[in-house]
Design an enzyme around this catalytic site. Structure first.
Site, short mmCIF file in Angstrom:
data_model
loop_
_atom_site.label_atom_id
_atom_site.label_comp_id
_atom_site.label_asym_id
_atom_site.label_seq_id
_atom_site.Cartn_x
_atom_site.Cartn_y
_atom_site.Cartn_z
N CYS A 70 0.79 -1.23 0.00
CA CYS A 70 0.00 0.00 0.00
C CYS A 70 0.82 1.28 0.00
O CYS A 70 0.72 2.11 -0.90
CB CYS A 70 -0.92 0.02 1.22
SG CYS A 70 -1.88 -1.48 1.47
N HIS A 126 -2.13 6.75 4.43
CA HIS A 126 -1.09 5.71 4.57
C HIS A 126 0.25 6.08 3.95
O HIS A 126 0.97 5.20 3.45
CB HIS A 126 -1.58 4.36 4.01
CG HIS A 126 -0.88 3.20 4.66
ND1 HIS A 126 -0.87 1.93 4.09
CD2 HIS A 126 -0.16 3.11 5.81
CE1 HIS A 126 -0.19 1.11 4.87
NE2 HIS A 126 0.25 1.80 5.91
#
Length: 510
Positions: A70, A126
Site C-alpha cells: 500500500c 497511509h
C-alpha cells in the site's frame, strides 16, 4: 464525430474526434488489495456493473504496474517518483512509525493546486502522519475525510482500539483543523467515502466552471477486515458459485464499492462535469495470496514482485479520450500519473517556489488516448540496499530498544537482509535477491529471468538461456543506486494510552 472501427466481444473499439484536454477534472479512484481478476470485465462473477461499463467504454490498462504494498504505491502516485527516491523502498508504514513521504516532495495535489485546481482527498492516506505536516490537508489537499493509517474497521472505524475517521482542512490563518468524526460510527466506511465524494462533486458544481476539480478517492475496500452486513452478502453474492463465506464477504465489499462508483458517475452527470472529466481507477497492489481474492492468470499476490502482486487492475474512462473500447498493452507505471497530470494542467515548474525534485514518470496521456507507446521501456519495481540505511553495519536484521533523553522507548529495526533488485525491461523481468515471492512461505531463487510475452505466469526461469539479457539489466543497477535516498532505520513510538484516537505525536520532521 464518432467512427466505429471494429466490434468484438462486449467491446466496441471507437475513434473519436481529436480532443486536447484543457485542465480537465480528475477523479482518481484507488481500491485496496483488489485482485487483478476481481471485476466483471476481467471475467469474475463479482458484481461490478459500473466498473465494467467504465472499463469497456474507456481504456483497460493491461500493463499498469504498481508496488506490491500500500504505502509504496501511494507514495509513488503522490510524488511521481520511484520508492528508491522517496524512501519507501523499505515497504509499508506501520501505525506508530516515525517516517513518511518527505516534506520536500511535491505531491500531485500541491502541483494541481498551484494550477488552479480544487483538491480533495477521501479515504485512506497511509503515507505518514507522525507530524501534522505529513497529513493530507498539509500536503496540498483542501479537505480530507478518511483515515491516516493503512486500515480500519468498516463500522467502528478503529485500528487497535483507537478511532481513525477524521475530517481535516486548513483555515485562512494556516491552522489545521483535525476533527474526529465520532458521529459516523456505525456507518459503513465505503459508503461514508462515497457520500463525501458525491458531496464534493455537488459542491464543486456551484463553483466557477473555470476551476477544475481533483478528487482523490482511496477506498479501503476490499482490504481486511472483511466487514460487511449479512443482508449485503445475500443481496450481492447469492448468484456466486463459491460457498466460502470469506470469498463472499470480499466480493460483497467490492460490489458495494462499485455501487459507490456508479453514484459518483451519476453525480458528475448531474453536475454537468462529465464531459471534461477523466476517471482513473486502479488497485494499489494485488490481492493477498492465499486469500479470497484472485489475481488470475498471474502468479502470487500482495507483497510479491511477481505479476500477481504488481500488475494492477486498472482502467481510464473519459469523453476526452480519442480512442476507446480497447485494452491498452503498453507499459505504464504508477509514477506516470504525476507527469501526465502535470501536462494536462499546463504546469510550469520553472515558475514555482518549491523546487520540483526529479520525476520518474512519463506523460502517458497520448499512450492511453491514442493507443501508442509512451516511450517507456522499463519499470523499476524496487531495490533494497543495506548500505543505504543510516547506521547499518551489516545486512542482518536488528531488533533493539533505545531510550531517548525524553524517556520515549523506540523499537529500531534494520530489516534489510540482502540487496535486492527487481526490474522490467521490455518483455523481460529480472528478480535478484531473496525478496518475498508470496505469502505461502516461498522465496525467489537468487536470480530469476522471465519472458512476460511468452510466460506471463512466470513459470519458467530462462536466465541460463539469455545471459545477455541478464547482463544488460544488471548493468542498469548502479545508475539506479546512485539515485537512492538514504533512509533511517524504523523508529516506532507507541501512542499515548490516554488517547482515544490516532493523532500525530511529533512537531517536526526528522
Amino acid at each position: 464525430m464518432l467512427l466505429t472501427l471494429v466490434y468484438f466481444a462486449a467491446f466496441t473499439y471507437v475513434v473519436h474526434a481529436s480532443k486536447v484536454p484543457t485542465k480537465p477534472n480528475i477523479i482518481f479512484i484507488v481500491s485496496d488489495d483488489h485482485g487483478y481478476q476481481d471485476a466483471g470485465f476481467r471475467g469474475s462473477d463479482i458484481l461490478t456493473p459500473n466498473m465494467d461499463r467504465l472499463a469497456k467504454e474507456g481504456v483497460i490498462l493491461d500493463r499498469h504496474y504498481v508496488m506490491p504494498q500500500c504505502s509504496p504505491t501511494r507514495a509513488s502516485l503522490m510524488s511521481g517518483r520511484y520508492p528508491i527516491r522517496t524512501g519507501f523502498w523499505k515497504g509499508n508504514i506501520k501505525p506508530t512509525e516515525e517516517w513518511g513521504l518527505n516534506l520536500n516532495e511535491t505531491t500531485i495535489p500541491e502541483m494541481l493546486k498551484r494550477n488552479g485546481y480544487a483538491t480533495h482527498a477521501v479515504g485512506k492516506w497511509h503515507v505518514g502522519f507522525y507530524t501534522y505536516d505529513h497529513t493530507p490537508a498539509k500536503r496540498g489537499f483542501d479537505t480530507f475525510l478518511g483515515c491516516y493509517n493503512g486500515m480500519q474497521g468498516y463500522f467502528k472505524h478503529n485500528l487497535k482500539g483507537l478511532r481513525d475517521m477524521r475530517e481535516d482542512y486548513v483555515v485562512e490563518n494556516g491552522t489545521l483543523v483535525d476533527k474526529i468524526r465520532w458521529d459516523l460510527q456505525g456507518q459503513y466506511s465505503t459508503n461514508v467515502y462515497t457520500d463525501r465524494a458525491v458531496e464534493i462533486i455537488e459542491e464543486h458544481s456551484n463553483l466557477s466552471k473555470e476551476k477544475p476539480l481533483f478528487l482523490y478517492l482511496a477506498y479501503t475496500a476490499p482490504h481486511i477486515p472483511f466487514d460487511v452486513k449479512r443482508e449485503d452478502i445475500e443481496r450481492l453474492t447469492s448468484h456466486m458459485n463459491s460457498s466460502s463465506i470469506k470469498v463472499r464477504r470480499y466480493s460483497a465489499m467490492i460490489s458495494i464499492m462499485d455501487e459507490g462508483i456508479g453514484r459518483i458517475v451519476k453525480a458528475l452527470r448531474k453536475a454537468r462535469l462529465r464531459k471534461n472529466t477523466i476517471i482513473v481507477f486502479m488497485s494499489d497492489n494485488g490481492a493477498s495470496d492465499p486469500g479470497p481474492g484472485s489475481n488470475y492468470p498471474y502468479r502470487s499476490g500482495k507483497k510479491s514482485f511477481l505479476e500477481g502482486g504488481v500488475r494492477s487492475l486498472s482502467f481510464v474512462n473519459s469523453p476526452l479520450l480519442e480512442v476507446t473500447g480497447y485494452t491498452n498493452k503498453h507499459l505504464h507505471h504508477v509514477v506516470d500519473w504525476f507527469t501526465t497530470f502535470q501536462y494536462l494542467a499546463g504546469d510550469q515548474t520553472h515558475q514555482v517556489k518549491k523546487p520540483q525534485l526529479p520525476l520518474d514518470g512519463y506523460n502517458i496521456w497520448s499512450s492511453i488516448s491514442r493507443n501508442i507507446s509512451s516511450g517507456r521501456q522499463e519499470v523499476l519495481l524496487n531495490m533494497e540496499e543495506a548500505d543505504k540505511i543510516y547506521g547499518s553495519t551489516d545486512n542482518l536484521a536488528v531488533i533493539e530498544l533505545e531510550t531517548s533523553p525524553s524517556g520515549t522507548t523506540y523499537e529500531v529495526r534494520d530489516w534489510t537482509k540482502k540487496n535486492n533488485f527487481a526490474l522490467i525491461w521490455s518483455q523481460w523481468k529480472l528478480l535478484v535477491g531473496d525478496m518475498h515471492a508470496d505469502q505461502k512461505g516461498g522465496f525467489y531463487e537468487n536470480l530469476q529471468l522471465y519472458d512476460l510475452d511468452t510466460d506471463p505466469q512466470e513459470q519458467n526461469n530462462v536466465k541460463d538461456q539469455h545471459p545477455y539479457i541478464v547482463k544488460t539489466i544488471l548493468e542498469r543497477r548502479p545508475e539506479y543506486k546512485k539515485n537512492m535516498t538514504m533512509i533511517y532505520r524504523r523508529i516506532s513510538t507507541p501512542q499515548d494510552k490516554a488517547n482515544t484516537y490516532w493523532m500525530p505525536w511529533r512537531e517536526t520532521e526528522h
